[in-house]
Design a protein around this motif. Structure first.
Motif, PDB file in Angstrom:
ATOM      1  N   VAL A 167     -18.983  -5.934  70.183  1.00  0.00           N
ATOM      2  CA  VAL A 167     -18.477  -6.707  71.287  1.00  0.00           C
ATOM      3  C   VAL A 167     -18.217  -5.400  72.309  1.00  0.00           C
ATOM      4  O   VAL A 167     -17.891  -4.403  72.062  1.00  0.00           O
ATOM      5  N   GLN A 168     -18.731  -5.827  73.848  1.00  0.00           N
ATOM      6  CA  GLN A 168     -18.680  -4.878  74.801  1.00  0.00           C
ATOM      7  C   GLN A 168     -17.997  -5.626  75.963  1.00  0.00           C
ATOM      8  O   GLN A 168     -18.148  -6.911  76.070  1.00  0.00           O
ATOM      9  N   ARG A 169     -17.527  -4.993  76.846  1.00  0.00           N
ATOM     10  CA  ARG A 169     -16.873  -5.460  77.990  1.00  0.00           C
ATOM     11  C   ARG A 169     -16.752  -4.311  79.092  1.00  0.00           C
ATOM     12  O   ARG A 169     -16.686  -3.177  78.809  1.00  0.00           O
ATOM     13  N   ILE A 170     -16.898  -4.781  80.275  1.00  0.00           N
ATOM     14  CA  ILE A 170     -16.579  -4.034  81.481  1.00  0.00           C
ATOM     15  C   ILE A 170     -15.259  -3.541  81.667  1.00  0.00           C
ATOM     16  O   ILE A 170     -14.413  -4.217  81.867  1.00  0.00           O
ATOM     17  N   GLU A 171     -14.978  -2.346  81.733  1.00  0.00           N
ATOM     18  CA  GLU A 171     -13.703  -1.605  81.781  1.00  0.00           C
ATOM     19  C   GLU A 171     -13.763  -0.880  82.911  1.00  0.00           C
ATOM     20  O   GLU A 171     -14.962   0.014  83.264  1.00  0.00           O
ATOM     21  N   LYS A 172     -12.768  -0.243  83.601  1.00  0.00           N
ATOM     22  CA  LYS A 172     -12.653   0.808  84.409  1.00  0.00           C
ATOM     23  C   LYS A 172     -12.616   2.113  83.620  1.00  0.00           C
ATOM     24  O   LYS A 172     -11.621   2.365  82.740  1.00  0.00           O
ATOM     25  N   VAL A 173     -13.430   3.108  83.810  1.00  0.00           N
ATOM     26  CA  VAL A 173     -13.347   4.300  83.224  1.00  0.00           C
ATOM     27  C   VAL A 173     -13.435   5.475  84.250  1.00  0.00           C
ATOM     28  O   VAL A 173     -14.055   5.461  85.513  1.00  0.00           O
ATOM     29  N   LYS A 174     -12.711   6.533  84.024  1.00  0.00           N
ATOM     30  CA  LYS A 174     -12.654   7.734  85.000  1.00  0.00           C
ATOM     31  C   LYS A 174     -14.043   8.672  84.465  1.00  0.00           C
ATOM     32  O   LYS A 174     -14.077   9.062  83.519  1.00  0.00           O
ATOM     33  N   VAL A 175     -14.918   8.993  85.684  1.00  0.00           N
ATOM     34  CA  VAL A 175     -16.075   9.765  85.322  1.00  0.00           C
ATOM     35  C   VAL A 175     -16.051  10.785  86.571  1.00  0.00           C
ATOM     36  O   VAL A 175     -15.863  10.481  87.902  1.00  0.00           O
ATOM     37  N   ASN A 176     -15.695  12.114  86.088  1.00  0.00           N
ATOM     38  CA  ASN A 176     -15.535  13.413  87.029  1.00  0.00           C
ATOM     39  C   ASN A 176     -14.575  12.925  88.036  1.00  0.00           C
ATOM     40  O   ASN A 176     -14.794  13.025  89.266  1.00  0.00           O
ATOM     41  N   GLU A 208     -13.606  10.041  89.348  1.00  0.00           N
ATOM     42  CA  GLU A 208     -13.750   8.993  90.049  1.00  0.00           C
ATOM     43  C   GLU A 208     -13.889   7.825  88.965  1.00  0.00           C
ATOM     44  O   GLU A 208     -14.221   7.764  87.895  1.00  0.00           O
ATOM     45  N   THR A 209     -13.144   6.512  89.675  1.00  0.00           N
ATOM     46  CA  THR A 209     -13.147   5.365  88.642  1.00  0.00           C
ATOM     47  C   THR A 209     -14.361   4.516  88.950  1.00  0.00           C
ATOM     48  O   THR A 209     -14.754   4.177  90.159  1.00  0.00           O
ATOM     49  N   LYS A 210     -14.877   4.339  87.603  1.00  0.00           N
ATOM     50  CA  LYS A 210     -16.149   3.326  87.873  1.00  0.00           C
ATOM     51  C   LYS A 210     -15.840   2.510  86.602  1.00  0.00           C
ATOM     52  O   LYS A 210     -14.877   2.349  85.653  1.00  0.00           O
ATOM     53  N   GLN A 211     -16.761   1.118  87.030  1.00  0.00           N
ATOM     54  CA  GLN A 211     -16.754   0.127  86.131  1.00  0.00           C
ATOM     55  C   GLN A 211     -18.146   0.517  85.054  1.00  0.00           C
ATOM     56  O   GLN A 211     -18.929   0.467  85.603  1.00  0.00           O
ATOM     57  N   ARG A 212     -17.703   0.332  83.881  1.00  0.00           N
ATOM     58  CA  ARG A 212     -18.956   0.417  82.899  1.00  0.00           C
ATOM     59  C   ARG A 212     -18.808  -0.146  81.768  1.00  0.00           C
ATOM     60  O   ARG A 212     -17.729  -0.747  81.366  1.00  0.00           O
ATOM     61  N   LEU A 213     -19.779  -0.623  81.147  1.00  0.00           N
ATOM     62  CA  LEU A 213     -19.759  -1.518  79.742  1.00  0.00           C
ATOM     63  C   LEU A 213     -19.460  -0.746  78.664  1.00  0.00           C
ATOM     64  O   LEU A 213     -20.291   0.341  78.365  1.00  0.00           O
ATOM     65  N   VAL A 214     -18.261  -0.950  78.015  1.00  0.00           N
ATOM     66  CA  VAL A 214     -17.703  -0.215  77.041  1.00  0.00           C
ATOM     67  C   VAL A 214     -17.802  -0.892  75.637  1.00  0.00           C
ATOM     68  O   VAL A 214     -17.311  -2.297  75.721  1.00  0.00           O
ATOM     69  N   THR A 215     -18.234  -0.293  74.682  1.00  0.00           N
ATOM     70  CA  THR A 215     -18.188  -0.933  73.299  1.00  0.00           C
ATOM     71  C   THR A 215     -16.731  -0.874  72.644  1.00  0.00           C
ATOM     72  O   THR A 215     -16.299   0.110  72.496  1.00  0.00           O
ATOM     73  N   THR A 252     -19.639  -9.367  76.297  1.00  0.00           N
ATOM     74  CA  THR A 252     -20.869  -9.192  75.944  1.00  0.00           C
ATOM     75  C   THR A 252     -20.821  -9.084  74.552  1.00  0.00           C
ATOM     76  O   THR A 252     -20.227  -8.156  73.923  1.00  0.00           O
ATOM     77  N   LEU A 253     -21.409 -10.182  73.463  1.00  0.00           N
ATOM     78  CA  LEU A 253     -21.354 -10.085  72.376  1.00  0.00           C
ATOM     79  C   LEU A 253     -22.785 -10.102  71.796  1.00  0.00           C
ATOM     80  O   LEU A 253     -23.699 -10.897  72.073  1.00  0.00           O
ATOM     81  N   THR A 254     -23.352  -9.035  70.880  1.00  0.00           N
ATOM     82  CA  THR A 254     -24.488  -8.839  70.121  1.00  0.00           C
ATOM     83  C   THR A 254     -24.320  -9.251  68.746  1.00  0.00           C
ATOM     84  O   THR A 254     -23.418  -8.613  68.089  1.00  0.00           O
ATOM     85  N   VAL A 255     -24.948 -10.203  68.312  1.00  0.00           N
ATOM     86  CA  VAL A 255     -24.814 -10.809  67.109  1.00  0.00           C
ATOM     87  C   VAL A 255     -26.264 -10.409  66.273  1.00  0.00           C
ATOM     88  O   VAL A 255     -27.299 -10.644  67.038  1.00  0.00           O
ATOM     89  N   THR A 256     -26.172  -9.999  65.092  1.00  0.00           N
ATOM     90  CA  THR A 256     -27.372  -9.520  64.386  1.00  0.00           C
ATOM     91  C   THR A 256     -27.254 -10.498  63.020  1.00  0.00           C
ATOM     92  O   THR A 256     -26.446 -10.526  62.436  1.00  0.00           O
ATOM     93  N   ARG A 257     -28.385 -11.324  62.899  1.00  0.00           N
ATOM     94  CA  ARG A 257     -28.378 -11.905  61.727  1.00  0.00           C
ATOM     95  C   ARG A 257     -29.798 -11.684  60.845  1.00  0.00           C
ATOM     96  O   ARG A 257     -30.866 -11.950  61.586  1.00  0.00           O
ATOM     97  N   GLY A 258     -29.672 -10.989  59.849  1.00  0.00           N
ATOM     98  CA  GLY A 258     -30.957 -10.497  59.246  1.00  0.00           C
ATOM     99  C   GLY A 258     -31.557  -9.590  60.299  1.00  0.00           C
ATOM    100  O   GLY A 258     -31.144  -8.478  60.559  1.00  0.00           O
TER     101      GLY A 258
END
Length: 117
Positions: A20-29, A31-38, A83-89
């Motif tokens: 499962v991943q989602r867009i969250e606000k994270v601090k980078v240097n 600066e607040t940015k939106q990133r896809l976080v697992t 965002t959901l990544t599903v693995t089957r086999g």
């Protein structure tokens, strides 16, 4: 109904794996940015086809859209739009989560996959 037994029975069908991943606000240097976080990785789950795929053939592209349902543990906090990544086999596919419907024993989430062939 014994919820614990029912849940154990359901979880025996969880042969797929979910990230499962989602867009969250994270601090980078500073600066607040939106990133896809697992949020979760390799969680047991089960997908089931809800409706048959539709074929949207045009001159330039063949759009394929269908809907499936995901079954997972109720403790997983899955939000609409994740965002959901599903693995089957050996097959891995990416979906977008709809609104979860929670039960004591599990949760069901309508997930959509749209792709072009």
């Amino acid at each position: 109904m014994n919820i614990r037994r029912y849940r154990l029975a359901l979880e025996r069908t969880y042969t797929d794996r979910l990230t499962v991943q989602r867009i969250e606000k994270v601090k980078v240097n500073g600066e607040t940015k939106q990133r896809l976080v697992t949020v979760y990785e390799q969680q047991p789950c089960r997908i089931s086809q809800k409706t048959l795929g539709t074929n949207g053939q045009t001159e330039s592209v063949n759009r394929i859209a269908y809907e499936t349902k995901l079954f997972a543990a109720p403790e997983l906090e899955i939000k609409q739009g994740d965002t959901l990544t599903v693995t089957r086999g050996q097959l891995t596919r990416t979906y977008t989560a709809g609104e979860p419907f929670l039960y004591e024993s599990h949760q069901e989430i309508s997930i959509q996959r749209k792709t072009e062939a």
